[in-house]
Motif scaffolding. Structure first.
Motif, PDB file in Angstrom:
ATOM      1  N   LEU A 138      -9.541 -14.509-102.100  1.00 18.73           N
ATOM      2  CA  LEU A 138      -9.747 -13.786-100.171  1.00 18.73           C
ATOM      3  C   LEU A 138      -8.984 -14.643 -99.587  1.00 18.73           C
ATOM      4  O   LEU A 138      -7.981 -14.102 -98.304  1.00 18.73           O
ATOM      5  N   LEU A 139      -9.014 -16.345 -99.930  1.00 17.62           N
ATOM      6  CA  LEU A 139      -8.409 -17.108 -98.685  1.00 17.62           C
ATOM      7  C   LEU A 139      -6.725 -16.458 -99.003  1.00 17.62           C
ATOM      8  O   LEU A 139      -5.724 -16.452 -98.157  1.00 17.62           O
ATOM      9  N   ASP A 140      -6.337 -16.409-100.517  1.00 15.86           N
ATOM     10  CA  ASP A 140      -4.927 -15.933-101.349  1.00 15.86           C
ATOM     11  C   ASP A 140      -4.541 -14.642-100.133  1.00 15.86           C
ATOM     12  O   ASP A 140      -3.503 -14.538 -99.737  1.00 15.86           O
TER      13      ASP A 140
ATOM     14  N   LEU B 220      -5.684 -13.116 -97.731  1.00 12.90           N
ATOM     15  CA  LEU B 220      -5.198 -13.583 -95.833  1.00 12.90           C
ATOM     16  C   LEU B 220      -4.197 -14.054 -95.864  1.00 12.90           C
ATOM     17  O   LEU B 220      -3.085 -13.725 -94.980  1.00 12.90           O
ATOM     18  N   LYS B 221      -3.546 -15.256 -96.659  1.00  8.67           N
ATOM     19  CA  LYS B 221      -2.195 -16.147 -96.035  1.00  8.67           C
ATOM     20  C   LYS B 221      -1.156 -15.334 -96.432  1.00  8.67           C
ATOM     21  O   LYS B 221      -0.276 -14.853 -96.207  1.00  8.67           O
ATOM     22  N   SER B 222      -1.469 -14.107 -97.695  1.00  7.71           N
ATOM     23  CA  SER B 222      -0.018 -13.123 -98.168  1.00  7.71           C
ATOM     24  C   SER B 222       0.384 -12.350 -97.678  1.00  7.71           C
ATOM     25  O   SER B 222       1.019 -11.947 -97.421  1.00  7.71           O
ATOM     26  N   GLU B 223      -1.204 -11.933 -96.694  1.00  8.30           N
ATOM     27  CA  GLU B 223      -0.520 -11.025 -96.423  1.00  8.30           C
ATOM     28  C   GLU B 223      -0.707 -10.595 -94.741  1.00  8.30           C
ATOM     29  O   GLU B 223      -1.044  -9.773 -93.849  1.00  8.30           O
ATOM     30  N   LEU B 224      -1.027 -11.771 -93.884  1.00  4.77           N
ATOM     31  CA  LEU B 224      -1.099 -11.939 -93.430  1.00  4.77           C
ATOM     32  C   LEU B 224       0.339 -11.428 -91.954  1.00  4.77           C
ATOM     33  O   LEU B 224       0.570 -10.748 -90.969  1.00  4.77           O
ATOM     34  N   PRO B 225       1.379 -12.258 -92.900  1.00  2.00           N
ATOM     35  CA  PRO B 225       3.080 -11.585 -92.144  1.00  2.00           C
ATOM     36  C   PRO B 225       2.864 -10.151 -92.047  1.00  2.00           C
ATOM     37  O   PRO B 225       3.240  -9.086 -91.180  1.00  2.00           O
ATOM     38  N   ARG B 226       2.037  -9.420 -93.157  1.00  2.00           N
ATOM     39  CA  ARG B 226       2.839  -7.700 -93.671  1.00  2.00           C
ATOM     40  C   ARG B 226       1.866  -7.285 -92.784  1.00  2.00           C
ATOM     41  O   ARG B 226       1.798  -6.507 -91.751  1.00  2.00           O
ATOM     42  N   MET B 227       0.548  -7.744 -92.345  1.00  2.00           N
ATOM     43  CA  MET B 227      -0.930  -7.516 -91.308  1.00  2.00           C
ATOM     44  C   MET B 227      -0.195  -7.723 -89.938  1.00  2.00           C
ATOM     45  O   MET B 227       0.206  -6.140 -88.886  1.00  2.00           O
ATOM     46  N   LEU B 228       0.712  -7.809 -89.711  1.00  2.73           N
ATOM     47  CA  LEU B 228       0.998  -8.590 -88.166  1.00  2.73           C
ATOM     48  C   LEU B 228       2.786  -7.456 -87.836  1.00  2.73           C
ATOM     49  O   LEU B 228       2.975  -6.654 -86.771  1.00  2.73           O
TER      50      LEU B 228
ATOM     51  N   VAL C 122     -19.948 -13.669 -90.312  1.00  2.51           N
ATOM     52  CA  VAL C 122     -18.652 -14.717 -90.432  1.00  2.51           C
ATOM     53  C   VAL C 122     -18.888 -15.844 -91.077  1.00  2.51           C
ATOM     54  O   VAL C 122     -18.463 -16.155 -91.390  1.00  2.51           O
ATOM     55  N   ASP C 123     -20.235 -16.025 -89.902  1.00  5.78           N
ATOM     56  CA  ASP C 123     -20.449 -17.041 -89.461  1.00  5.78           C
ATOM     57  C   ASP C 123     -21.516 -18.075 -90.718  1.00  5.78           C
ATOM     58  O   ASP C 123     -21.834 -18.975 -90.554  1.00  5.78           O
TER      59      ASP C 123
ATOM     60  N   LEU D   1     -10.679 -16.582 -91.868  1.00  2.00           N
ATOM     61  CA  LEU D   1     -10.901 -15.014 -91.070  1.00  2.00           C
ATOM     62  C   LEU D   1     -11.024 -15.201 -89.691  1.00  2.00           C
ATOM     63  O   LEU D   1     -10.445 -13.796 -89.236  1.00  2.00           O
ATOM     64  N   LYS D   2     -10.741 -16.108 -88.918  1.00  2.00           N
ATOM     65  CA  LYS D   2     -11.257 -15.809 -86.861  1.00  2.00           C
ATOM     66  C   LYS D   2     -10.121 -15.849 -87.211  1.00  2.00           C
ATOM     67  O   LYS D   2      -9.406 -15.199 -86.195  1.00  2.00           O
ATOM     68  N   MET D   3      -8.815 -16.546 -87.505  1.00  2.19           N
ATOM     69  CA  MET D   3      -7.407 -16.874 -87.233  1.00  2.19           C
ATOM     70  C   MET D   3      -6.963 -15.629 -87.694  1.00  2.19           C
ATOM     71  O   MET D   3      -6.294 -15.038 -86.915  1.00  2.19           O
ATOM     72  N   ALA D   4      -6.480 -15.187 -88.735  1.00  3.89           N
ATOM     73  CA  ALA D   4      -6.529 -13.606 -88.797  1.00  3.89           C
ATOM     74  C   ALA D   4      -6.835 -12.823 -88.004  1.00  3.89           C
ATOM     75  O   ALA D   4      -5.945 -11.804 -87.614  1.00  3.89           O
TER      76      ALA D   4
END
Ligand code: IPE
Ligand code: IPE
Ligand code: MG
Length: 256
Positions: free
Chosen positions: A86-88, A90-98, A110-111, A121-124
């Protein structure tokens, strides 16, 4: 639920909201002599492809069941592998999501997730919250019964009186608040059950089960599933004659 800006402009036979129970990573791996974690890695690749496809065809809401409340019962090593993936992701897909206007959301607690996962997650979620083209909901640390109890508690805490507890008010306390109910639920890998997924929201969802394991669920399979959905007649309690006469007043039944 129908005031959602993300729902505007959806082609008529495409569901507004598809929710997928991504099942079968473990059996897929076992069938090829791989570890369950390797199965989840293959599953994560399938997630990327399906998200890409859904964004391309203009689907507005996609919910993916990634980790249930009951999945904490799995071996610790498997749980850790899932969160690393999941961490991978979020890292790889964030630019694409933006870039593609995808707003990431989480259905679930989440907590209650490990700190690095919670932070990422909160950052993304924050960074993508302006995304207007697709809502990508990850059901994580999620259980529908727990979601229903949480909504009930929150309404009680607000001091609502019994007559104020309407379907709409209830829905506004669920994780899916502001999004339409899922029209179409897909479950891979042959099991025909909901496993504590979106029990309130699925009241009138169309269900689709395929024997394919999740890592083998390609965009072509998704296309086939959507074609099946497009052939269905949703009635929402009415008679076929009423539908044929176009005398439909039940919200959502005009979809097709
Ligand atoms: C789905 O695959 C992924 C999660 C539940 C996290 P499974 O891991 O449930 O795979 P099977 O059902 O054991 O084959
Ligand atoms: C449901 O799959 C949960 C996810 C896909 C995340 P499971 O594999 O956990 O469900 P059961 O245990 O077979 O019902
Ligand atoms: Mg399973």
């Amino acid at each position: 639920m129908s005031t959602d800006p993300l729902s505007a402009g959806t082609p008529s036979c495409l569901p507004r909201h598809v929710a997928i129970i991504m099942d079968g990573n473990g059996r897929w791996a076992q069938a090829q002599g791989l570890s369950r974690s390797q199965g989840h890695r293959a599953g994560a690749l399938a997630v990327r492809e399906i998200v890409t496809y859904c964004r391309k065809i203009g689907l507005r809401h996609l919910t993916l069941y990634a980790f249930s409340n009951e999945n904490w019962n799995r071996p610790q090593a498997e749980i850790s592998a899932l969160f690393t993936l999941l961490l991978d992701f979020l890292k790889s897909e964030l630019p694409r999501m933006l870039r593609e206007g995808i707003a990431l959301k989480v259905f679930g607690d989440v907590d209650g997730l490990p700190l690095p996962v919670r932070t990422a997650l909160k950052m993304a979620i924050k960074r993508t919250e302006q995304g207007r083209d697709m809502a990508l909901n990850l059901a994580l640390n999620y259980g529908a019964r727990q979601e229903i109890l949480r909504a009930t508690r929150s309404m009680l805490a607000e001091g609502l009186s019994p007559e104020d507890v309407t379907e709409e008010r209830f829905a506004s306390h669920l994780y899916s608040a502001g999004q339409p109910d899922p029209d179409f639920i897909i479950r891979t890998s042959g099991e025909q059950r909901l496993s504590n997924f979106l029990l309130f929201q699925c009241a009138y969802a169309e269900l689709y089960f395929t024997p394919r394991a999740w890592p083998d669920f390609t965009p072509a399979c998704m296309e086939e599933a959507l074609a099946d959905y497009a052939r269905r007649q949703r009635r929402f309690g009415k008679t076929q004659e009423q539908i044929d006469a176009g005398n439909s007043t039940v919200s959502g039944s005009e979809q097709k």
